[in-house]
Design an enzyme around this catalytic site. Structure first.
Site, mmCIF file in Angstrom:
data_model
loop_
_atom_site.group_PDB
_atom_site.id
_atom_site.type_symbol
_atom_site.label_atom_id
_atom_site.label_comp_id
_atom_site.label_asym_id
_atom_site.label_seq_id
_atom_site.Cartn_x
_atom_site.Cartn_y
_atom_site.Cartn_z
ATOM 1 N N TYR A 33 39.602 39.427 45.728
ATOM 2 C CA TYR A 33 40.163 40.192 46.541
ATOM 3 C C TYR A 33 41.816 40.765 45.898
ATOM 4 C CZ TYR A 33 43.779 36.608 47.893
ATOM 5 O OH TYR A 33 44.727 35.781 47.919
ATOM 6 N N ARG A 52 44.660 44.640 38.406
ATOM 7 C CA ARG A 52 44.584 43.314 38.364
ATOM 8 C C ARG A 52 43.224 43.054 38.955
ATOM 9 N NH1 ARG A 52 48.685 39.399 41.392
ATOM 10 N NH2 ARG A 52 47.775 40.598 43.210
ATOM 11 N N ARG A 100 19.544 32.987 47.950
ATOM 12 C CA ARG A 100 20.591 32.136 47.448
ATOM 13 C C ARG A 100 20.213 31.429 46.001
ATOM 14 N NH1 ARG A 100 24.510 28.429 49.317
ATOM 15 N NH2 ARG A 100 24.732 26.464 48.049
ATOM 16 N N LYS A 144 41.853 36.337 40.758
ATOM 17 C CA LYS A 144 42.503 36.488 42.120
ATOM 18 C C LYS A 144 41.069 36.481 43.060
ATOM 19 C CE LYS A 144 45.643 38.479 45.314
ATOM 20 N NZ LYS A 144 46.478 37.358 45.418
ATOM 21 N N GLU A 176 52.405 26.845 41.179
ATOM 22 C CA GLU A 176 52.821 27.886 42.156
ATOM 23 C C GLU A 176 52.814 27.582 43.494
ATOM 24 O OE1 GLU A 176 50.370 31.162 41.224
ATOM 25 O OE2 GLU A 176 48.721 30.060 41.109
ATOM 26 N N LEU A 201 48.346 32.820 38.744
ATOM 27 C CA LEU A 201 48.181 34.081 39.366
ATOM 28 C C LEU A 201 49.092 34.978 38.599
ATOM 29 C CD1 LEU A 201 46.206 36.106 40.746
ATOM 30 C CD2 LEU A 201 47.890 36.116 42.739
#
Length: 281
Positions: A33, A52, A100, A144, A176, A201
């Site tokens: 995301y 990114r 799955r 991310k 972070e 990140l």
């Protein structure tokens, strides 16, 4: 009035937005995301977020399902439909829908979802009070991904302690915050923040703020720091698209800068907001 969201090529009311129960984002957190800030109805650092996003997808063996121009058009359409002047636009892309299986499916259309949030970003921010917690996340924090359970748990640990956020610690050093990059300002005025690696990140707001600090001829050291070093600092702060430059005024019960935003943090936030208004698209 409900929000309009974007789901796989369609703009729909949020109550009608649906993705399959077999989407790999739901089954495996197999997706990434981005979140872009909005100021004055325009997008902040948009191109950096697109770059990114493409990198994150590539690191997971996925391609970009839409071009940068197409993504820009969707972002702007959502801002218009939802009358967003200040806030955020989230985009989530998963590997798609498949039965799955741990093995990646082949030739499956990716799922693409975007939505907006109204949020005040430019108003003065109260200082955050943070606690330190062990960093239990996986080893590729530079991607991310949507797998945010560990930082969510850390955030809840802070809330239960009556604080605002947590700084995660690995091998004795701060990595972070739960959703932000962490910094301290030494008594000599140097900005210290962890160097880029797979441990953190690669923040888009981080890059912009460090560029502003360099233009101010401030000393910048990109290296790990400890909680003790942070508690002895003159100021501390975090950066994120969701918070801009936000002061940290307490770390594990030790108060910094008199419990209010210090002058360096305030100046950096003012400059970042000023630059965001000029460069947003």
């Amino acid at each position: 009035m409900s929000r309009t969201v974007y789901v796989n090529g369609k703009y729909v009311a949020e109550e009608n937005a649906q993705v399959s129960v077999f989407d790999r984002g739901f089954l495996f957190a197999d997706g990434v995301y981005e979140v872009t800030a909005v100021v004055g109805g325009k997008l902040v650092d948009f191109q950096g977020h697109v770059v990114r996003l493409e990198r994150s997808l590539g690191e997971l063996g996925m391609g970009m399902p839409l071009t940068g121009e197409e993504l820009l058009g969707i972002h702007r359409e959502l801002l218009s439909r939802n009358n967003v002047d200040e806030g955020l636009v989230y985009i989530q892309i998963t590997r798609g829908v498949a039965d799955r299986d741990f093995a990646f499916p082949e030739n499956v259309p990716q799922s693409v979802v975007l939505f907006t949030q109204n949020k005040s970003l430019t108003s003065e921010k109260p200082g955050l009070r943070v606690i330190s917690v062990p960093d239990i996340r996986w080893g590729r924090r530079d991607i991310k991904t949507v797998q945010l359970l560990a930082p969510s748990m850390a955030k809840m640990m802070a809330k239960k302690a009556g604080k605002d956020d947590a700084w995660m610690v690995e091998d004795g050093y701060v990595t972070e915050g739960t959703s932000n990059n962490a910094y301290i300002v030494t008594k000599e005025g140097a900005i210290i923040t962890r160097n880029l690696s797979t441990s953190i990140l690669h923040g888009i707001t981080r890059a912009a703020v460090l560029k502003l600090a360099a233009e101010l001829e401030m000393k910048i050291e990109e290296r790990p720091f400890t909680i003790t070093e942070a508690q002895e600092a003159k100021e501390a702060f975090v950066t994120a698209a969701t918070a801009f430059v936000c002061p940290v005024v307490e770390i594990d019960g030790v108060e910094l800068s008199g419990g209010i935003a210090g002058p360096i943090v305030k100046r950096l936030n003012e400059l970042y907001i000023e630059e965001s208004r000029k460069s947003s698209i």
